[in-house]
Design a protein around this motif. Structure first.
Motif, PDB file in Angstrom:
ATOM      1  N   ASN A   1       0.672  -1.405  -0.070  1.00  0.00           N
ATOM      2  CA  ASN A   1      -0.108   0.095  -0.051  1.00  0.00           C
ATOM      3  C   ASN A   1       0.706   1.397  -0.090  1.00  0.00           C
ATOM      4  O   ASN A   1       0.151   2.301  -0.436  1.00  0.00           O
TER       5      ASN A   1
ATOM      6  N   TYR B   1       1.641   4.297   4.629  1.00  0.00           N
ATOM      7  CA  TYR B   1       0.433   5.038   5.299  1.00  0.00           C
ATOM      8  C   TYR B   1       0.655   5.172   6.692  1.00  0.00           C
ATOM      9  O   TYR B   1       1.447   4.704   7.352  1.00  0.00           O
TER      10      TYR B   1
ATOM     11  N   ASP C   1      -5.874  -4.472  -3.865  1.00  0.00           N
ATOM     12  CA  ASP C   1      -5.461  -3.673  -5.116  1.00  0.00           C
ATOM     13  C   ASP C   1      -4.679  -2.444  -4.520  1.00  0.00           C
ATOM     14  O   ASP C   1      -4.761  -1.494  -5.161  1.00  0.00           O
TER      15      ASP C   1
ATOM     16  N   THR D   1      -5.096  -0.721  -2.035  1.00  0.00           N
ATOM     17  CA  THR D   1      -5.921   0.696  -1.321  1.00  0.00           C
ATOM     18  C   THR D   1      -6.372   0.546  -0.214  1.00  0.00           C
ATOM     19  O   THR D   1      -7.077   1.089   0.342  1.00  0.00           O
TER      20      THR D   1
ATOM     21  N   TYR E   1      -4.546   3.778   5.055  1.00  0.00           N
ATOM     22  CA  TYR E   1      -5.568   5.066   5.326  1.00  0.00           C
ATOM     23  C   TYR E   1      -4.789   6.260   5.990  1.00  0.00           C
ATOM     24  O   TYR E   1      -3.507   6.082   6.597  1.00  0.00           O
TER      25      TYR E   1
ATOM     26  N   ASN F   1      -0.501   9.908   3.914  1.00  0.00           N
ATOM     27  CA  ASN F   1       0.641   9.000   3.377  1.00  0.00           C
ATOM     28  C   ASN F   1       2.116   9.383   3.468  1.00  0.00           C
ATOM     29  O   ASN F   1       2.332  10.757   3.918  1.00  0.00           O
TER      30      ASN F   1
END
Ligand code: 2M8
Length: 433
Positions: A395, A398, A410, A412, A415, A418
């Protein structure tokens, strides 16, 4: 694609401003206490000078009474709320004259960070010399905690705000919000202009956060008055475990320095705290450590990643550690979950997307990894490490991550902010372990 550790170094270098790091661009534009400490551990692997500067800048904002604030407002920007004009640290007679800050603190990581820097250092003599120049300030900070934050002289310190915990909107605090009825504040949130509101605390939760600060401000941030009047007064196992871990580090470092003048006092605090921690905060039925609501005199019986953090500070007996790890694996460690959710995935209050209400956080994983390893749970420690590397690889760096594996297909499932500094810093440390 660049190697993960190189990408982590880039994140850290980009977030380093004039002598200190921001946790991430836009969302958090100042210096935060525990972020700074954890960031220094990352820098220690490739730029010791920055690691040292980070800690020096943090300690430069220390108050005359030893207190270290949770945010140091180095710059004037109105992209963060609440800023210096709301917090008004100048109300406290001993606050820093040099920096504006908040009037609350955060988990005191500095002691163990110095020891980590020493462990990582390739020039131990130089690092020890550096430590000698800052260690007394960290001692003064511990002195503040043990003498000002323990009104019943138990050996456990209180926090008076959820922002002091670092685990800001943990479902555990819901029980405390139920005891309060703050006014509706009018203010402009800034965090939700940078990050999806569904991943952040609600407006009503912010009303509670602001109200507690207003009460403290009415009394010029007096520790005694806060202990007497704050509607939020909690003994937090994560906060106290971090203090204990740092306290042990101070003992180890003073002994290395051959300076024994404060060791006896540190050992007294240490023995008393570890005992009180085990006597008061272990919940036999849940099989792990819990929070205690000092204002309403009642235990807050919930499992969170903080329940297992005492492993890092060597607090539980081997027998208790066995029970904790069993509970952790049963409730948090299923095949479909990444270790370690920040709140009990079997609870109805669990939310795997929202801030501290369930997602995985890298700083807690790092502490769990170290703690599990220390107690000989090598396989589970390795899983925590591999899970941590995998979620970042999939990811990016994050602020927090969905704990459900199915969400990571995928890329994502990261949260909040970033290019987040402590995610990068602690990954660097884990990759070097
Ligand atoms: C989060 O907290 C700040 C307030 O201190 C916020 O939500 O605005 C928490 O995750 C906290 O633990 C962390 O130190 C801070 C900066 O990364 O962000």
């Amino acid at each position: 694609m660049k190697a993960l550790h190189e990408r982590a170094q880039t994140v850290l270098n980009n977030n380093f401003k004039e002598g200190f790091s921001i946790p991430c661009a836009k969302l958090y534009p100042f210096q935060w206490f525990w972020d700074s400490g954890l960031i220094a551990i990352g820098f220690a692997h490739f730029d010791m000078q920055k690691a040292e500067q980070e800690i020096e800048t943090l300690l430069d904002a220390q108050w005359e009474n030893g207190f270290i604030p949770h945010i140091i407002f180095h710059t004037d920007t109105d992209t963060y709320f609440p800023g210096p004009d709301f917090h008004r640290s100048d109300l406290h007679p001993q606050s820093s004259k040099k920096y504006k800050s908040t009037g609350m603190t955060q988990p005191p990581v500095t002691g163990f960070v110095l020891e980590e820097m020493y462990r990582i250092s390739k020039d131990k003599v130089a690092t020890l010399k550096y430590i000698e120049t800052v260690i007394d300030k960290v001692y003064d900070n511990h002195n503040y905690f043990f003498t000002k934050r323990d009104p019943q002289n138990e050996g456990l310190v209180y926090i008076y705000h959820n922002w002091e915990s670092g685990t800001d909107n943990s479902p555990i605090w819901d029980d405390i919000w139920d005891t309060m009825d703050p006014p509706e504040y009018t203010f402009e949130r800034r965090d939700t202009t940078h990050v999806d509101a569904a991943e952040r605390p609600s407006k009503r939760e912010y009303d509670h956060y602001l109200y507690i600060i207003d009460i403290a401000k009415e009394h010029n941030y007096s520790d005694e008055k806060i202990a007497e009047l704050s509607p939020f007064l909690v003994q937090d196992p994560l906060f106290n475990a971090i203090l204990i871990k740092s306290n042990q580090s101070l003992i180890n470092l003073y002994e290395l320095l051959g300076d024994y003048s404060k060791v006896e006092q540190l050992k007294q605090w240490q023995n008393k705290s570890v005992k009180a921690f085990n006597d008061k905060l272990f919940d036999e039925e849940l099989g792990a450590y819990i929070h205690y609501d000092l204002r309403n005199e009642k235990p807050l019986r919930y499992l969170s990643s903080s329940s297992f953090a005492p492993l890092y500070a060597n607090i539980p007996s081997k027998e208790r550690a066995d029970s904790m790890v069993k509970v952790m694996m049963e409730k948090f460690g299923g095949d479909q979950q990444y270790l370690c959710a920040s709140f009990d995935p079997t609870s109805e209050r669990f939310n795997p997307k929202k801030y501290w209400r369930g997602p995985v956080w890298i700083n807690l994983n790092w502490m769990l990894f170290k703690g599990l390893k220390q107690y000989g749970f090598s396989e589970i420690a390795e899983r925590v490490k591999q899970d941590t590397i995998e979620i970042i690889e999939k990811n990016g760096f994050y602020e927090y991550f969905d704990s459900r594996k199915e969400m990571h297909k995928d890329g994502t499932a990261g949260y909040g902010g970033n290019d987040f500094s402590w995610s990068a810093a602690l990954l660097v440390d884990l990759l070097n372990d």
